[in-house]
Design an enzyme around this catalytic site. Structure first.
Site, PDB file in Angstrom:
ATOM      1  N   ARG A  83      66.064  33.629  -1.049  1.00  0.00           N
ATOM      2  CA  ARG A  83      66.188  34.636  -1.807  1.00  0.00           C
ATOM      3  C   ARG A  83      66.169  34.346  -3.270  1.00  0.00           C
ATOM      4  O   ARG A  83      65.247  34.574  -4.326  1.00  0.00           O
ATOM      5  CB  ARG A  83      66.935  35.862  -1.525  1.00  0.00           C
ATOM      6  CG  ARG A  83      66.430  36.968  -2.295  1.00  0.00           C
ATOM      7  CD  ARG A  83      67.021  38.337  -2.032  1.00  0.00           C
ATOM      8  NE  ARG A  83      68.688  38.193  -1.906  1.00  0.00           N
ATOM      9  CZ  ARG A  83      69.358  39.246  -1.530  1.00  0.00           C
ATOM     10  NH1 ARG A  83      68.917  40.252  -1.325  1.00  0.00           N
ATOM     11  NH2 ARG A  83      70.775  39.128  -1.338  1.00  0.00           N
ATOM     12  N   THR A  84      66.997  33.582  -3.467  1.00  0.00           N
ATOM     13  CA  THR A  84      67.407  33.246  -5.076  1.00  0.00           C
ATOM     14  C   THR A  84      66.543  32.162  -5.495  1.00  0.00           C
ATOM     15  O   THR A  84      65.752  32.100  -6.611  1.00  0.00           O
ATOM     16  CB  THR A  84      68.736  32.466  -5.254  1.00  0.00           C
ATOM     17  OG1 THR A  84      69.763  33.662  -5.039  1.00  0.00           O
ATOM     18  CG2 THR A  84      68.801  32.102  -6.517  1.00  0.00           C
TER      19      THR A  84
ATOM     20  N   LYS B 132      78.272  12.461  -3.343  1.00  0.00           N
ATOM     21  CA  LYS B 132      78.883  11.691  -4.376  1.00  0.00           C
ATOM     22  C   LYS B 132      77.972  11.847  -5.623  1.00  0.00           C
ATOM     23  O   LYS B 132      76.829  11.878  -5.776  1.00  0.00           O
ATOM     24  CB  LYS B 132      78.666  10.188  -4.122  1.00  0.00           C
ATOM     25  CG  LYS B 132      79.683   9.909  -2.704  1.00  0.00           C
ATOM     26  CD  LYS B 132      79.945   8.476  -2.417  1.00  0.00           C
ATOM     27  CE  LYS B 132      80.982   8.287  -1.386  1.00  0.00           C
ATOM     28  NZ  LYS B 132      80.786   6.894  -0.856  1.00  0.00           N
TER      29      LYS B 132
ATOM     30  N   ARG C 172      71.004  24.832  -7.680  1.00  0.00           N
ATOM     31  CA  ARG C 172      71.981  25.535  -7.004  1.00  0.00           C
ATOM     32  C   ARG C 172      72.684  24.484  -6.120  1.00  0.00           C
ATOM     33  O   ARG C 172      72.118  23.352  -5.400  1.00  0.00           O
ATOM     34  CB  ARG C 172      71.114  26.413  -5.772  1.00  0.00           C
ATOM     35  CG  ARG C 172      71.840  26.563  -4.429  1.00  0.00           C
ATOM     36  CD  ARG C 172      73.070  27.584  -4.837  1.00  0.00           C
ATOM     37  NE  ARG C 172      72.478  29.118  -5.160  1.00  0.00           N
ATOM     38  CZ  ARG C 172      72.497  30.124  -4.589  1.00  0.00           C
ATOM     39  NH1 ARG C 172      72.953  30.151  -3.506  1.00  0.00           N
ATOM     40  NH2 ARG C 172      72.094  31.274  -4.998  1.00  0.00           N
TER      41      ARG C 172
ATOM     42  N   HIS D 127      77.249  32.057 -11.462  1.00  0.00           N
ATOM     43  CA  HIS D 127      76.031  32.080 -11.260  1.00  0.00           C
ATOM     44  C   HIS D 127      75.457  33.302 -12.237  1.00  0.00           C
ATOM     45  O   HIS D 127      75.436  34.370 -11.974  1.00  0.00           O
ATOM     46  CB  HIS D 127      76.211  32.931  -9.755  1.00  0.00           C
ATOM     47  CG  HIS D 127      74.643  33.335  -9.028  1.00  0.00           C
ATOM     48  ND1 HIS D 127      73.565  32.828  -9.741  1.00  0.00           N
ATOM     49  CD2 HIS D 127      74.429  33.490  -7.696  1.00  0.00           C
ATOM     50  CE1 HIS D 127      72.689  33.043  -8.839  1.00  0.00           C
ATOM     51  NE2 HIS D 127      73.187  33.354  -7.739  1.00  0.00           N
TER      52      HIS D 127
END
Lengths: 178, 329
Positions: free
Chosen positions: B70-71, B98, B120, B150
């Site tokens: 959705r985001t 890493k 994200r 966020h």
């Protein structure tokens, strides 16, 4: 020493708009442009458009365009921090539009405004009205009705303040802002 | 993971938004500017053509190291409505555990001439790290990093609140639920305090509230009805079981009995209080369906407004490149 010069006061500007309304009325009649709708370009154009709509006795609310998202110089100057939503409450398709700006200079604002108008719909025609027409055109944009064409130096800019009272001032050299 | 404070990194020398990594350190004026700009974009769905040409010719890359359909979709839609071209990368977290690997990924994607990264990542500070190491001609938007931040979600929540309540200053806002694991809650608290609300409360079981809660400038409640008494806005949070290391809750049924929002419990709030949820919502756990679908729920409006707010942030961040080009606003 001031770099701004008062060019025209409120009453004189209203007289100018009165004259423009008459020319516009005749033009609409001669070209049989029925049922016109008015759109003003934020901010000065919107003030002039409201006054013209009143004089032409247009019943519909005047549309407002903020062309910030349509400018061709975003890569140079970014987004305007004071964007206002464009607002057109009528159906544009097939309408005769009267597009109003306060100062017609390079022609880029009008190009952006027409691009935005066509994202709202496909008008039958667009009649361009400008309170002030000045030199410095960079695009082939021609106004249909103008209030005044004052002689301005290349680096001078003319600015409409308002809406009540309206005033026109000339900004010289280092006071000019884009 | 990073050295330079986020709030310094995300503003350019003209004080304009270069990256959007966190609400922390941003001024009230800047947050209001984001909301005002979003207001213009929110008017676009009313038009036959919903796109504007602002970012035509720009490439925006969604770098999603953590799944979130959705985001990602709202960011993608926001970019497309700005006429940008969008590339989506869903990158397995295990391949980038890493820092060096993350940097390698960054360099590869940078070579594709992207103008903006939307990041994200499950690890706090990842967006900051990328912002520190990417080319000056790339802006980074944090689409959620670990438990940290966020910011676009917080701003769309602020936009929703302003749409319904107008002025922030007299408002009392309660954030209910799993604050401990919520990057959204942290960003919301920072935004609400920056915008000057009267009172921010967090409500939940002790195990789901951060120990440093009071330092965040909030009032802490463990009883739901007491916590939402006379509030103007109730923000429910999702229970983030995937982020819980152990059994922080007896069970979901018990959680709903104590902290689930029902119509009956909502009566403690002001009669015109709105109910929000960042989604995805667990019905019958955080909130009863009657509330979720009820007249005071603005959950779906939050989703719509999210697109406008992301368009605003993207266009403002891209402005920093105008500054680099030597232009002036």
């Amino acid at each position: 020493m001031s770099d701004r010069t008062l060019f025209m006061k409120h009453d004189a500007i209203l007289d100018l708009i009165g004259g423009m309304a008459q020319v516009l009325r005749n033009r609409l009649r001669d070209r049989e442009l029925d049922n016109p709708a008015m759109i003003g370009i934020h901010t000065g154009g919107a003030w002039i458009a409201e006054l013209l709509a009143e004089q032409l006795d247009l019943q519909e609310s005047t549309g407002l365009l903020d062309i910030s998202f349509y400018r061709d110089d975003f890569t140079q100057i970014g987004v305007n921090p004071q964007v206002r939503p464009s607002k057109i409450d009528f159906d544009l398709d097939g309408r005769n539009i009267i597009l109003v700006d306060d100062v017609l200079h390079t022609g880029r604002t009008i190009r952006a405004a027409m691009n935005e108008i066509f994202d709202f719909g496909r008008p039958a025609s667009i009649t361009l009205v400008a309170l002030i027409e000045r030199s410095g055109r960079e695009l082939p944009v021609q106004p249909d009705v103008i209030g005044l064409s004052p002689p301005l130096a290349l680096n001078d800019h003319i600015k409409l303040n308002g809406p009540d009272p309206l005033s026109l001032e000339i900004l010289h050299d280092n006071q000019t802002a884009r | 993971m990073s050295s330079q404070p986020s709030h310094k990194l995300q503003l350019n020398e003209h004080g304009r938004l270069r990256h959007f990594l966190t609400i922390d350190g941003l001024s009230r004026d800047l947050l209001v500017q984001i909301l005002d700009t979003a207001e213009s974009f929110a008017a676009l769905p009313g038009r036959p053509v919903k796109k504007v040409p602002l970012l035509r010719g720009r490439i925006i890359t969604n770098l999603f190291f953590e799944n979130s359909t959705r985001t990602r979709t709202t960011f993608e839609l926001a970019a497309k409505l700005l006429s940008a071209d969008v590339i989506n990368f869903n990158i397995s977290t295990s391949a980038t555990s890493k820092g060096e690997t993350l940097l390698d990924t960054l360099r590869n994607i940078e070579a594709m001439h992207s103008d903006m990264f939307v990041v994200r990542h499950a690890q706090s500070g990842a967006a900051h790290f990328i912002a520190e190491h990417c080319s000056p001609r790339v802006s980074v938007i944090n689409a959620g990093d670990g438990r940290h931040s966020h910011p676009t979600q917080a701003m769309l929540d602020m936009f929703t609140i302003r749409k319904h309540k107008g002025d922030f200053t007299p408002l009392r806002v309660a954030i209910v639920g799993d604050v401990l694991h919520s990057r959204v809650a942290r960003s919301q608290i920072l935004a609400l305090n920056t915008l000057g609300v009267s009172e921010v409360r967090i409500v939940g079981p002790r195990t789901l509230l951060p120990t440093e809660a009071r330092a965040l400038g909030v009032h802490v409640f463990h009883d739901l009805e007491e916590g939402i008494k006379d509030v103007d806005v109730v923000i429910m949070l999702r229970l983030q079981n995937e982020r819980m290391d152990g059994a922080l809750l007896p069970n979901e049924h018990e959680y709903f009995r104590l902290y689930g929002l029902t119509d009956e419990r909502l009566e403690a709030a002001k009669p015109d209080a709105i109910v929000m949820h960042p989604g995805p919502m667990n019905r019958g756990i955080e909130m009863d369906s009657e509330v979720a679908d009820g007249p005071r729920s603005v959950v779906l409006q939050q989703v719509s407004y999210g697109i406008a707010v992301r368009m605003a942030v993207m266009s403002m961040a891209m402005q920093s490149q105008a500054d680099l080009a030597g232009g002036e606003a």
